[in-house]
Design an enzyme around this catalytic site. Structure first.
Site, mmCIF file in Angstrom:
data_model
loop_
_atom_site.group_PDB
_atom_site.id
_atom_site.type_symbol
_atom_site.label_atom_id
_atom_site.label_comp_id
_atom_site.label_asym_id
_atom_site.label_seq_id
_atom_site.Cartn_x
_atom_site.Cartn_y
_atom_site.Cartn_z
ATOM 1 N N SER A 1 0.797 -1.223 0.000
ATOM 2 C CA SER A 1 0.000 0.000 0.000
ATOM 3 C C SER A 1 0.832 1.277 0.000
ATOM 4 O O SER A 1 1.659 1.486 -0.870
ATOM 5 C CB SER A 1 -0.947 -0.033 1.191
ATOM 6 O OG SER A 1 -1.864 1.013 1.105
ATOM 7 N N HIS A 2 0.685 2.076 1.042
ATOM 8 C CA HIS A 2 1.329 3.384 1.120
ATOM 9 C C HIS A 2 2.738 3.289 1.718
ATOM 10 O O HIS A 2 3.401 4.309 1.871
ATOM 11 C CB HIS A 2 0.474 4.301 1.987
ATOM 12 C CG HIS A 2 0.181 3.654 3.309
ATOM 13 N ND1 HIS A 2 -0.676 2.590 3.428
ATOM 14 C CD2 HIS A 2 0.675 3.871 4.535
ATOM 15 C CE1 HIS A 2 -0.716 2.193 4.677
ATOM 16 N NE2 HIS A 2 0.102 2.952 5.379
ATOM 17 N N ASP B 1 -2.362 6.557 -3.387
ATOM 18 C CA ASP B 1 -1.193 5.921 -2.769
ATOM 19 C C ASP B 1 -0.576 4.828 -3.640
ATOM 20 O O ASP B 1 -0.942 4.663 -4.796
ATOM 21 C CB ASP B 1 -1.578 5.350 -1.401
ATOM 22 C CG ASP B 1 -2.523 4.172 -1.520
ATOM 23 O OD1 ASP B 1 -3.281 4.128 -2.488
ATOM 24 O OD2 ASP B 1 -2.476 3.282 -0.639
ATOM 25 N N ASP C 1 -0.867 1.614 -4.016
ATOM 26 C CA ASP C 1 -1.701 0.652 -4.744
ATOM 27 C C ASP C 1 -3.034 1.227 -5.211
ATOM 28 O O ASP C 1 -3.897 0.488 -5.689
ATOM 29 C CB ASP C 1 -1.919 -0.602 -3.893
ATOM 30 C CG ASP C 1 -2.693 -0.313 -2.608
ATOM 31 O OD1 ASP C 1 -2.577 0.808 -2.088
ATOM 32 O OD2 ASP C 1 -3.414 -1.202 -2.135
ATOM 33 N N ASP D 1 -5.641 2.729 -3.645
ATOM 34 C CA ASP D 1 -6.935 2.664 -2.964
ATOM 35 C C ASP D 1 -7.186 3.845 -2.033
ATOM 36 O O ASP D 1 -8.321 4.078 -1.625
ATOM 37 C CB ASP D 1 -7.136 1.320 -2.244
ATOM 38 C CG ASP D 1 -6.042 1.003 -1.239
ATOM 39 O OD1 ASP D 1 -5.134 1.849 -1.072
ATOM 40 O OD2 ASP D 1 -6.084 -0.081 -0.635
ATOM 41 N N ARG D 2 -6.153 4.598 -1.712
ATOM 42 C CA ARG D 2 -6.369 5.760 -0.845
ATOM 43 C C ARG D 2 -6.498 7.028 -1.672
ATOM 44 O O ARG D 2 -6.073 7.066 -2.821
ATOM 45 C CB ARG D 2 -5.188 5.939 0.107
ATOM 46 C CG ARG D 2 -5.028 4.799 1.065
ATOM 47 C CD ARG D 2 -3.924 5.090 2.049
ATOM 48 N NE ARG D 2 -3.874 4.037 3.045
ATOM 49 C CZ ARG D 2 -3.425 4.196 4.276
ATOM 50 N NH1 ARG D 2 -2.948 5.351 4.666
ATOM 51 N NH2 ARG D 2 -3.432 3.181 5.123
ATOM 52 N N LYS E 1 -11.412 -0.028 -1.078
ATOM 53 C CA LYS E 1 -11.502 1.415 -1.198
ATOM 54 C C LYS E 1 -10.873 1.811 -2.532
ATOM 55 O O LYS E 1 -10.114 1.032 -3.103
ATOM 56 C CB LYS E 1 -10.851 2.118 -0.026
ATOM 57 C CG LYS E 1 -9.415 1.731 0.268
ATOM 58 C CD LYS E 1 -9.040 2.325 1.625
ATOM 59 C CE LYS E 1 -7.584 2.109 1.980
ATOM 60 N NZ LYS E 1 -7.325 0.787 2.535
#
Ligand code: G16
Length: 543
Positions: A112-113, A276, A278, A280-281, A375
């Site tokens: 992710s982030h 981010d 991947d 999703d944010r 998300k």
């Protein structure tokens, strides 16, 4: 051709908030990836001949892990793997591909982030057939299996050419390399009024979108610049890099400070957004107005009917427990269901599948809807653009109008990263022990404790319960202090302190957030002794 390879278990393969995230160097240990993947496959039933989707955010080690996963999927009996070209699929796009092609499930390779590169982080997450992260029932089984695993299955086959769109094979299994952007883009076109957003850009509306050298670059170039007509250069840092160009792909006010500063100047664009590692944010900043993720959730829910995909209204809203109660006020006014879940997108899956909620969101910069089961950063940006296009108001005007209707939930999160895990655990235990005595106590002039507990979630759909999901101290005026330990960090413990204060619709909405929350920050310190225990003078990150 199928090989069964002997292995010995690792003791640290317990999935966290969102899959198994570790340092790359941990993942590079011999058999580490193989053990974890086999533990996943061993915990699933009925995938013989079915399709597995594989995609990742392009970070360092993706390529290696993807080839391993393909060989192991073939050996374990999957009929087909669908993989994004060059191994790329944003997390929401992977969720869509799983649903769209009715795959059995998918592997999302991302941390992710978190930063990437040889010294950065890597992660593997299994998503089920609804496109969402596996529920705890499965992640617990995977962990149990990982502790006793003694062999894994693979095939002796060369690497797949991940650059070539089309069909190849590994043993008896078909591998289809797909364009990562096409299906997702088509989905977005069914949800939003692309004509209205196009007209907005044609009318001179300006935006900067920071893809943070991560996965959303190709999607954003295609959607914003090619289809919606925003000028070239609207998307910055739009080429995915295995190290994110040595950046930290977390769209918050620390790592997107330059964008924030730009949006606060008269010369800056009308709208700024970022996503981010991947995809999703999301981060949303209007001219002179940063929108907190909690407010964004409430605003998107209140205005979703302005987008074609939500024209008929929304069934309900869900938010993670630490997310502010701003959305609750919207749900109340709309007369729809409101749910408070533990942190982790996986907890929204049942509510979405049951049709009880349409929009979900978290303070950690995630919002999404029932269009996928993750998300979705670009979805949030597009919904905002759709709302701005229809309301013909600036982000700042829309936010202020919202507060004037519903009141404002001042909100901040203070993170203490890489704290000694034992100290953080003790801190939580000690606060937990104080909880029963807090109810009814007064602090300062106007803070009276209404409730103090350790959040326990009862899933209304499948009846499961999840305990110890974070300490909540709520006050009679709607203020709240929440403490929990992150489940996504890879080194030591990260202590998150979430602070919230409600100001009514006719109250003051123009205070500086940190100033407005100062008394609660002081009280959290008084109750938990964070500084003294951790030796930190201030939080590592304030969002
Ligand atoms: C993941 C989860 C989110 C969660 C976030 C932070 O997001 O999907 O539900 O809010 O981690 O979790 P924690 O507070 O435990 O660190 P992402 O974007 O990292 O996949």
């Amino acid at each position: 051709m199928i090989q069964t390879v002997k292995t010995t278990p690792f003791s640290d393969q317990k999935p966290g908030t969102s899959g198994l995230r570790k340092r790359v160097t941990v993942y590079q240990q011999p058999n580490y990836v193989e053990n974890y993947l086999q533990a996943i496959f061993d915990s699933l039933e009925g995938f013989e001949g079915q399709t597995l989707v594989i995609g990742g955010d392009g970070r360092f080690y993706n390529d290696v892990a993807i080839q391993t996963a393909i060989r192991m999927a073939a050996a374990n009996g999957f009929g087909k793997v669908m993989v994004g070209q060059n191994g790329l699929l944003s997390t929401p796009a992977a969720s869509h591909v799983i649903r769209h092609y009715q795959a059995f499930g998918g592997l999302v390779l991302s941390a992710s982030h978190n930063p990437g590169g040889p010294d950065g982080d890597f992660g593997i997450k299994y998503n089920i057939g609804n496109g969402g992260p596996a529920p705890e029932k499965i992640t617990d089984a995977v962990y149990d299996r990982s502790k006793v695993i003694d062999s894994y299955k693979t095939v002796d086959a060369p690497d797949i050419d991940l650059g070539a769109i089309g069909t190849q094979s590994v043993g008896d299994m078909v591998v289809e390399v797909i364009d990562p952007v096409t299906d997702y883009t088509a989905l977005m076109q069914t949800l939003f009024d692309f004509g209205a957003i196009k007209a907005l850009f044609a009318g001179g509306f300006t935006m900067t979108f920071d893809a943070m050298n991560a996965i959303t670059g190709p999607y954003a170039h295609k959607i914003f610049e090619d289809i919606l007509g925003a000028p070239k250069g609207t998307v910055v840092n739009g080429t995915p890099s295995p190290t994110f160009n040595n950046g930290h792909p977390d769209p918050n006010l620390v790592y997107c400070k330059d964008m924030f500063d730009l949006l606060m100047t008269p010369e800056g664009p009308d709208f700024g957004a970022a996503s981010d590692g991947d995809g999703d944010r999301n981060l949303i900043i209007g001219k002179n107005r940063f929108v907190t993720p909690s407010d964004s959730l409430a605003l998107l829910a209140a205005n979703a009917h302005l987008a074609p995909g939500y024209r008929d209204g929304i069934a309900g809203i869900a938010r993670s427990m630490p997310t502010s109660a701003a959305a609750d006020r919207v749900a109340e006014k709309l007369g729809i269901e409101m749910h408070e879940t533990p942190t982790g997108w996986k907890f929204f899956g049942n509510l979405l599948d049951a049709g009880r909620v349409t929009i979900c969101g978290e303070e950690s910069a995630g919002t999404g809807s029932d269009h996928v089961r993750e998300k979705d950063g670009l979805w949030a940006v597009l919904l905002w653009l759709n709302i701005v296009a229809v309301r013909k108001q600036s982000v700042d005007e829309i936010v202020r109008a919202h507060w004037a209707t519903y009141g404002r939930n001042y909100y901040t999160r203070h993170d203490y990263e890489e704290v000694d895990a034992a100290i953080a655990g003790q801190l939580m235990d000690d606060v937990r022990a104080k909880l029963p005595g807090l109810v009814g106590q007064n602090f300062g002039e106007d803070l009276q404790v209404a409730y103090a507990d350790d959040f326990k979630y009862h899933d209304p759909v499948d009846g499961s319960t999840s305990a110890k999901q974070g300490i909540r101290i709520g006050f009679t005026d709607g203020s709240r202090i929440v403490l929990r330990l992150s489940g996504t960090g890879t080194v030591g413990a990260t202590l998150r302190v979430y602070l919230e204060r409600y100001e009514a619709a006719d109250g003051r909405h123009d205070l500086d957030t940190q100033y407005a929350l100062e008394p609660l920050v002081g009280l959290a310190e008084q109750l938990a002794g964070i500084k003294q225990r951790t030796g930190r003078r201030e939080p590592s990150v304030i969002t």
